[in-house]
Design a protein around this motif. Structure first.
Motif, short mmCIF file in Angstrom:
data_model
loop_
_atom_site.label_atom_id
_atom_site.label_comp_id
_atom_site.label_asym_id
_atom_site.label_seq_id
_atom_site.Cartn_x
_atom_site.Cartn_y
_atom_site.Cartn_z
N LYS A 1 27.36 -4.87 -19.39
CA LYS A 1 27.77 -4.85 -17.99
C LYS A 1 29.19 -5.38 -17.90
N GLY A 2 30.02 -4.70 -17.12
CA GLY A 2 31.39 -5.17 -16.96
C GLY A 2 32.25 -4.84 -18.15
N LEU A 3 31.95 -3.76 -18.87
CA LEU A 3 32.73 -3.41 -20.06
C LEU A 3 34.19 -3.22 -19.70
N THR A 4 34.45 -2.72 -18.51
CA THR A 4 35.83 -2.58 -18.07
C THR A 4 36.09 -3.51 -16.89
N ALA A 5 35.38 -4.65 -16.84
CA ALA A 5 35.63 -5.63 -15.79
C ALA A 5 37.04 -6.19 -15.94
N ARG A 6 37.70 -6.42 -14.80
CA ARG A 6 39.07 -6.93 -14.82
C ARG A 6 39.06 -8.37 -15.31
N PRO A 7 39.82 -8.67 -16.37
CA PRO A 7 39.83 -10.02 -16.93
C PRO A 7 40.52 -11.01 -16.00
N PRO A 8 40.47 -12.31 -16.36
CA PRO A 8 41.09 -13.33 -15.53
C PRO A 8 42.58 -13.09 -15.37
N VAL B 1 48.60 -1.68 -13.27
CA VAL B 1 47.45 -1.55 -12.37
C VAL B 1 47.77 -1.94 -10.94
N GLU B 2 48.48 -3.04 -10.75
CA GLU B 2 48.63 -3.56 -9.40
C GLU B 2 49.42 -2.63 -8.49
N ALA B 3 50.33 -1.86 -9.05
CA ALA B 3 51.09 -0.91 -8.23
C ALA B 3 50.21 0.21 -7.69
N ARG B 4 49.03 0.39 -8.31
CA ARG B 4 48.13 1.46 -7.85
C ARG B 4 47.36 1.09 -6.59
N VAL B 5 47.35 -0.20 -6.25
CA VAL B 5 46.43 -0.68 -5.21
C VAL B 5 47.15 -0.88 -3.89
N LEU C 1 41.34 -3.76 -6.85
CA LEU C 1 41.95 -4.05 -8.14
C LEU C 1 40.94 -3.87 -9.27
N ASP C 2 39.71 -4.35 -9.04
CA ASP C 2 38.66 -4.16 -10.04
C ASP C 2 38.45 -2.68 -10.34
N GLU C 3 38.38 -1.88 -9.28
CA GLU C 3 38.17 -0.45 -9.45
C GLU C 3 39.36 0.20 -10.15
N ALA C 4 40.58 -0.21 -9.76
CA ALA C 4 41.78 0.37 -10.36
C ALA C 4 41.89 0.00 -11.84
N TYR C 5 41.53 -1.26 -12.15
CA TYR C 5 41.59 -1.67 -13.56
C TYR C 5 40.60 -0.86 -14.40
N ALA C 6 39.38 -0.69 -13.89
CA ALA C 6 38.37 0.07 -14.63
C ALA C 6 38.85 1.49 -14.89
N THR C 7 39.45 2.12 -13.87
CA THR C 7 39.95 3.48 -14.02
C THR C 7 41.07 3.55 -15.04
#
Length: 473
Positions: free
Chosen positions: A35-42, A188-192, A449-455
């Protein structure tokens, strides 16, 4: 500067993308492996060392190495079995320390391998993109890890030494964490983007999903009393009066003016018709049901009760999850932006000199900010105004939270450059409706951000060439 902070306990020493992200999917609550294989790290390196006895067991496990072999190739770069075994031992030690259920070793080994592959792909991308980390940033992270574990850096390295981890290797792993962090910030952050439509939808969902008793509302109230045993003519006359009040407010007239002139309720004269912010369960059920789901500013009525006719205005609504009171900070800073002409180390040395001069009474912080700061706040002497929690990026906010009024931080690296921060004062403040919306905006941004990081991570992984060899043992 607007974001977030996520604290995460990691076993003995973990790289942000491998053990760090793995730990998000293996919390003490017993979430299943994977679970959370592509979870956004700290957002910042956050490492909690294991108990001393755990450290001993980890080092013992790493000492009994078998003949190494390649388990995967990532864009021509090998991943070895011993890499997987080392990280697997850390993950198992962490899970044992947390008390969580440990999945079968082969399942956990496969997840650890996938973590390493994903990390390796991102490191390769960082190298291609020219992302670098200065030694000063590594030293800052090193000191931060020591503080997290309530020890000096010397104590930290003595502890790591018992686990077979030397200073150079530890700093290199910290550099890797920071490198990946900077890559993700850039990619990633520019995508959000959070639109008002996103925010309104979130607040509606919160409202629908919450028990009415957990909400607080402030209503404007005009009451036109209908006497007991009133005749039909009297009822019609009172209803018409209430309708006039509603029509005047809907036409744009001040609610307070209408309440003072037409309301029979005592708050009409004393408090501009406002009933005050209070839990919804302390309002009449009629008032709550009539206004539920309506946006702030809506006018309702006339509605009938045994007392008479009511006109209501939704003045304020606090949804669960959005605080009404917070501790705000008033700070100022000097920012030096880094690049080819100014390294992080050089910027930090310059700011350290500014700090020394201010503390010695030889210079004024605001004057230095006006002269040297490369931020929009420079013309105000670096003054950032009052800020609620979550306004600044995590590394800035963590440093600010550690200060007492009047304190000046050591030079601090963030994604914007290197800062010198002075905390001026703190206060407890009641948030306005607009400020509550901005805090809710931060929550929505976190989710996106979580969704964008996973993508992004999946896209990067999908473009990589990965060849699996013998499974890890």
């Amino acid at each position: 500067m607007n974001h977030r902070v996520i604290a995460l306990a990691i076993a003995a020493l973990a790289s942000l993308m491998s053990e760090g992200a793995l730990a998000q999917g293996l919390r003490p609550s017993g979430a299943p492996a994977g679970k959370g294989l592509t979870a956004r790290p700290p957002a910042t390196p956050s490492i909690t060392l294991p108990a001393p006895d755990a450290a001993g067991s980890t080092s013992a496990g790493s000492a009994t190495r078998q003949a190494d072999f390649i388990v995967a190739v990532v864009n021509s770069e090998p991943v070895t079995n011993n890499e997987v075994r080392s990280r697997l031992a850390r993950a198992e030690a962490q899970m044992a320390q947390q008390g969580g259920a440990v999945p079968p070793r082969d399942v956990l080994a496969r997840e650890v391998l996938e973590r390493i592959i994903l990390e390796r792909v991102q490191l390769q991308q960082a190298k291609e993109s020219g992302v670098k980390v200065d030694d000063f940033a590594v030293s800052q992270a090193e000191q931060g890890v020591a503080r997290q574990n309530n020890m000096t850096t010397e104590d930290l390295y003595r502890r790591l030494g018992r686990d077979g981890m030397g200073r150079d290797r530890f700093r290199e792993e910290l550099r890797t964490q920071l490198l990946l962090q900077r890559l993700r910030e850039r990619e990633v952050e520019a995508r959000v983007k959070v639109t008002d439509l996103d925010l309104d939808q979130y607040l509606r969902e919160q409202q629908k999903g919450n028990d009415v008793a957990s909400m607080e509302i402030n209503l404007g109230h005009v009451l036109v009393v209908v006497p007991e045993n009133a005749s039909p003519v009297q009822v019609a006359e009172r209803q018409a009066r209430a309708q006039r009040a509603a029509d005047r407010v809907r036409a744009g007239e001040e609610f307070a003016t209408v309440a003072r002139e037409l309301s029979d309720a005592p708050e009409g004269q004393r408090n501009n018709g406002l009933l005050g912010l209070r839990p919804a369960d302390r309002y009449p059920e009629l008032f709550v049901n009539s206004t539920l789901g309506l946006p702030v500013g809506s006018i309702v009525g006339p509605v009938r009760s045994p007392a008479g006719f009511h006109v209501l205005k939704v003045v304020e609504r606090v949804t669960a999850g959005v605080p009404t009171n917070v501790v705000q900070s008033h700070a100022r800073h000097i920012l030096l932006r880094t690049g080819p002409q100014l390294s992080e180390s050089a910027a930090a040395a310059r700011l350290a000199d500014y700090r020394r001069r201010v503390l010695a009474g030889q210079a004024d912080f605001a004057a230095l900010a006006r002269e040297h700061s490369q931020d929009g706040s420079s013309k105000e002497g670096g003054d950032l105004g009052w800020a609620s929690p979550g306004r600044y990026v995590p590394e800035f906010e963590q440093a600010l939270n550690a200060l007492k009024p009047g304190d000046i931080s050591e030079p601090l690296v963030s994604r914007f450059g290197v800062h010198l921060i002075q905390l001026l004062e703190r206060r407890e403040a009641k948030l306005t409706q607009r400020e509550q919306r901005e805090m809710a905006r931060d929550t929505v941004r976190e989710k996106k951000l979580d969704e964008a990081y996973a993508t992004w991570a999946q896209e990067l992984r999908g473009r990589a060439y990965v060849e699996y060899r013998d499974p890890p043992q």
